[in-house]
Design an enzyme around this catalytic site. Structure first.
Site, mmCIF file in Angstrom:
data_model
loop_
_atom_site.group_PDB
_atom_site.id
_atom_site.type_symbol
_atom_site.label_atom_id
_atom_site.label_comp_id
_atom_site.label_asym_id
_atom_site.label_seq_id
_atom_site.Cartn_x
_atom_site.Cartn_y
_atom_site.Cartn_z
ATOM 1 N N LYS A 210 -61.230 -22.035 7.733
ATOM 2 C CA LYS A 210 -62.008 -22.584 6.447
ATOM 3 C C LYS A 210 -62.998 -21.554 5.958
ATOM 4 O O LYS A 210 -63.128 -21.396 4.857
ATOM 5 C CB LYS A 210 -62.550 -23.646 7.245
ATOM 6 N N GLU A 216 -62.366 -14.390 15.838
ATOM 7 C CA GLU A 216 -61.329 -14.251 16.534
ATOM 8 C C GLU A 216 -60.052 -14.311 15.389
ATOM 9 O O GLU A 216 -59.006 -13.335 15.518
ATOM 10 C CB GLU A 216 -60.951 -15.684 17.390
ATOM 11 N N GLY A 272 -63.385 -28.822 10.411
ATOM 12 C CA GLY A 272 -62.442 -28.008 11.044
ATOM 13 C C GLY A 272 -61.451 -28.859 11.902
ATOM 14 O O GLY A 272 -60.277 -29.017 11.898
ATOM 15 N N ARG A 273 -62.199 -29.860 12.642
ATOM 16 C CA ARG A 273 -61.202 -30.523 13.577
ATOM 17 C C ARG A 273 -60.749 -31.935 12.931
ATOM 18 O O ARG A 273 -60.045 -32.555 13.533
ATOM 19 C CB ARG A 273 -62.106 -30.737 14.672
ATOM 20 N N GLU A 358 -66.245 -31.515 20.392
ATOM 21 C CA GLU A 358 -67.046 -31.031 19.340
ATOM 22 C C GLU A 358 -67.588 -32.135 18.353
ATOM 23 O O GLU A 358 -68.980 -31.641 17.803
ATOM 24 C CB GLU A 358 -66.179 -29.920 18.243
ATOM 25 N N HIS A 389 -48.265 -36.010 39.634
ATOM 26 C CA HIS A 389 -48.042 -34.978 40.717
ATOM 27 C C HIS A 389 -49.124 -33.993 40.934
ATOM 28 O O HIS A 389 -48.931 -33.209 41.543
ATOM 29 C CB HIS A 389 -46.851 -34.525 40.701
ATOM 30 N N LYS A 509 -71.992 -17.533 19.603
ATOM 31 C CA LYS A 509 -71.149 -16.616 18.694
ATOM 32 C C LYS A 509 -72.269 -15.397 18.304
ATOM 33 O O LYS A 509 -72.039 -14.307 18.067
ATOM 34 C CB LYS A 509 -70.897 -17.304 17.323
HETATM 35 O O1 F6P Z 1 -65.726 -23.169 16.884
HETATM 36 C C1 F6P Z 1 -66.315 -23.636 15.986
HETATM 37 C C2 F6P Z 1 -65.580 -23.738 14.717
HETATM 38 O O2 F6P Z 1 -66.375 -23.756 13.609
HETATM 39 C C3 F6P Z 1 -64.649 -25.082 14.700
HETATM 40 O O3 F6P Z 1 -65.460 -25.969 14.298
HETATM 41 C C4 F6P Z 1 -63.537 -24.515 13.572
HETATM 42 O O4 F6P Z 1 -62.506 -25.550 13.680
HETATM 43 C C5 F6P Z 1 -63.407 -23.242 14.384
HETATM 44 O O5 F6P Z 1 -64.477 -22.577 14.552
HETATM 45 C C6 F6P Z 1 -62.639 -22.359 13.443
HETATM 46 O O6 F6P Z 1 -63.271 -22.115 12.143
HETATM 47 P P1 F6P Z 1 -62.530 -21.617 10.829
HETATM 48 O O7 F6P Z 1 -61.600 -22.489 10.352
HETATM 49 O O8 F6P Z 1 -63.577 -21.396 9.791
HETATM 50 O O9 F6P Z 1 -62.073 -19.933 11.429
#
Ligand code: F6P
Length: 546
Positions: A210, A216, A272-273, A358, A389, A509
């Site tokens: 987003k 990452e 995002g979620r 979240e 199990h 972060k």
């Molecule tokens: O970990 C926090 C967060 O902002 C989530 O809410 C989101 O889904 C994820 O990081 C990834 O964010 P982006 O889509 O901006 O890379």
């Protein structure tokens, strides 16, 4: 009215539930079923092809009435309308939470800041469709002229969990000529293993973020870029044929070298979620095709409509949300297990963890007042029958109260001999065993030696919902996801918290950004953390591989 936390617990409806709880606490599900022989038929609801049996919950018709009154007193109906009207219910980010617009039919209108967003949604869907057709038909060619055979989604959180879950869930419907991989972790192993056996000249990366700034995702995207162009003698022009982006951040996408024509947009009013029905679903559409993706959206839409219009007593997300509040706040249950008896839903619990935790892992109300009561429970789970199990022992004979959602389907996607009957027998057996257990007398009657009787007693009275549907289809997956989305929203409305921000992820972060140069610096850095963190950093610098 913006009620504060104080006003939730001081509400008469809340207090009525508090007064009611001692009457229910000691009652066994055995007695509830004995007193009310029609309970298993009556305490059920169905909508959109989803059947919810909530009769094996520690509640009565009176409990339900009181919970519904609580929902009314928290203005749940007005809050639902506010969401659908595109009001800025995400108050701390001054944004709407209008994921329902992502599945609104063409020709309808949902407004954000005076703009009907539905046409924009469909413009992106059309662009995704056209792109998918080109990839699937082999018309989209890689830089060396070969068609694409591998799709790698790079994203994390909502830009990964939805795509991974949906890919797994709908694999039955997927194009088996294409290979799909998902890279999320900043641990290089994730990327290295994902591309280990892939040919770069046939690989397309979908960089899903987003913000297009997430550490990452950007680190993985840059490694992917380097991996790709290495196969083309460092010719960076290859990027245009092997990378597309899903984002709200056009500038950053272009700066990465991805043509804006190959960017699929979404909007700040999509959390995002809550984004798997947006362009974040591009990898899903590539896997299952545009028609199936439309069916997925149609499923979401039906559950959205149900949530918006059904009376609360028959409203699946509302019922599930209120039951969660009941266990969380009155029984003190800390966790909730989601147990899909469907192997294709193996990533559904992981997906739900972000959606639920979240969203509702919050300690202050909408106006910033400390809540003073528990909010979001811990969601967890594994597919059945595997879980039986491993951790089911604790569900049956442990000391914790863990409400469970069992999810199952009448029809197997891969019918094979007796498998499906055996699978479903386990669903029904587990909910029965959890609810009714086995008394000491029953154990004795089986001839068990006295010394073992206590070990072999099942207390029972463990609550569960059973969610049954005909078959796992794209449409059904949309309904299930929307069911949980709206259950989460219902909970947040009762707790008067913001389900749509996630400030709790920021501190870690920011601290990582401070520590990165301390790890990378050639000079020994002057560390100003606490003694534990300083020592850990010193040790790492000493022992890492150079
Ligand atoms: O970990 C926090 C967060 O902002 C989530 O809410 C989101 O889904 C994820 O990081 C990834 O964010 P982006 O889509 O901006 O890379």
């Amino acid at each position: 009215m913006t009620a504060s936390s104080e006003s939730l617990t001081s509400k008469l409806e809340w207090q009525a539930l508090q007064a009611h709880y001692p009457k229910i606490k000691g009652v066994h599900l055995r007695d509830l079923f004995q007193q009310d022989p029609l309970r298993g038929e009556q305490l059920t609801a169905s909508a959109c092809g989803v059947y919810l049996d909530y009769s094996k919950n520690r509640m009565t018709h009176e409990t339900l009435g009181l919970l519904l009154k609580l929902a009314k007193s928290c203005s749940l109906d007005a809050r639902i309308e506010a969401m659908f009207r595109g009001e800025k219910i995400n108050v701390t980010e001054n944004r709407a939470a209008l994921h329902v617009a992502l599945r609104a039919p063409k020709g309808t209108a949902l407004w954000v800041d005076g703009q009907n967003v539905v046409p924009q949604v469909h413009a992106v869907l059309d662009k995704m469709t056209e792109f998918c057709r080109r990839v699937q038909s082999g018309a989209w060619l890689g830089y060396s002229g070969k068609p694409i055979r591998n799709i790698v989604n790079i994203g994390i959180g909502g830009s990964d969990l939805g795509p991974v879950m949906a890919y797994q869930a709908l694999k039955f419907y997927s194009d088996r000529n294409l290979t799909f991989r998902f890279v999320s972790n900043i641990d290089a192993t994730d990327f290295v293993e994902a591309v280990y056996d892939l040919d770069p000249t046939e690989t397309l990366f979908v960089v899903s973020s987003k913000t297009f700034t997430t550490l990452e995702t950007m680190t993985n995207a840059h490694s992917a870029r380097a991996w790709l162009i290495a196969a083309f003698d460092d010719d960076a022009r290859a990027v245009a044929r092997h990378f597309v982006a899903v984002s709200t951040n056009t500038e950053a996408v272009c700066a990465f070298g991805i043509d804006r024509a190959h960017m699929f947009g979404f909007w700040d009013w999509v959390g995002g979620r809550y984004s798997m029905s947006s362009a974040i679903g591009l990898s899903t559409m590539l896997a299952i095709g545009p028609e199936n993706f439309q069916a997925l959206l149609h499923g979401f839409r039906q559950m959205d409509e149900h949530f918006r219009t059904a009376p609360f007593g028959h409203n699946l997300p509302v019922l599930m949300g209120l039951l969660t509040v009941w266990y969380n706040n009155f029984f003190g249950a800390q966790t909730l297990a989601v147990l899909p008896y469907e192997q294709y839903l193996k990533r559904f619990p992981a997906y739900l963890q972000q959606l639920t935790m979240e969203s509702n892992g919050k300690a202050v109300t909408l106006d910033g007042t400390p809540v003073g009561y528990d909010t979001g429970p811990i969601y967890w789970g594994e597919p059945g029958s595997n879980g039986q199990h491993s951790f089911f022992q604790l569900l049956h004979q442990g000391t914790r109260l863990i409400p469970c959602d069992f999810i199952a389907f009448d029809q197997a996607l891969n019918p094979l001999g007796r498998h499906h009957d055996l699978l479903l027998a386990n669903v029904f057996a587990q909910t029965e065993a959890l609810a009714f257990g086995k008394t000491a007398q029953q154990v004795k009657d089986e001839g068990v030696p006295d010394a073992l009787v206590r070990h072999r007693v099942f207390a029972g009275n463990h609550p569960s919902n059973t969610i049954l549907a005909e078959r796992l289809t794209p449409e059904m997956l949309g309904k299930l996801v929307a069911l949980y989305e709206h259950s989460v929203f219902t909970q947040s409305v009762i707790w008067h918290i913001n389900a749509f921000d996630q400030w709790g992820v920021e501190l870690g972060k920011a601290l990582a950004q401070r520590i990165i140069p301390e790890l990378e610096s050639l000079e020994e850095p002057v560390l100003k953390h606490d003694d534990s963190t300083n020592t850990l950093i010193h040790n790492y610098r000493r022992h890492r591989l150079k």
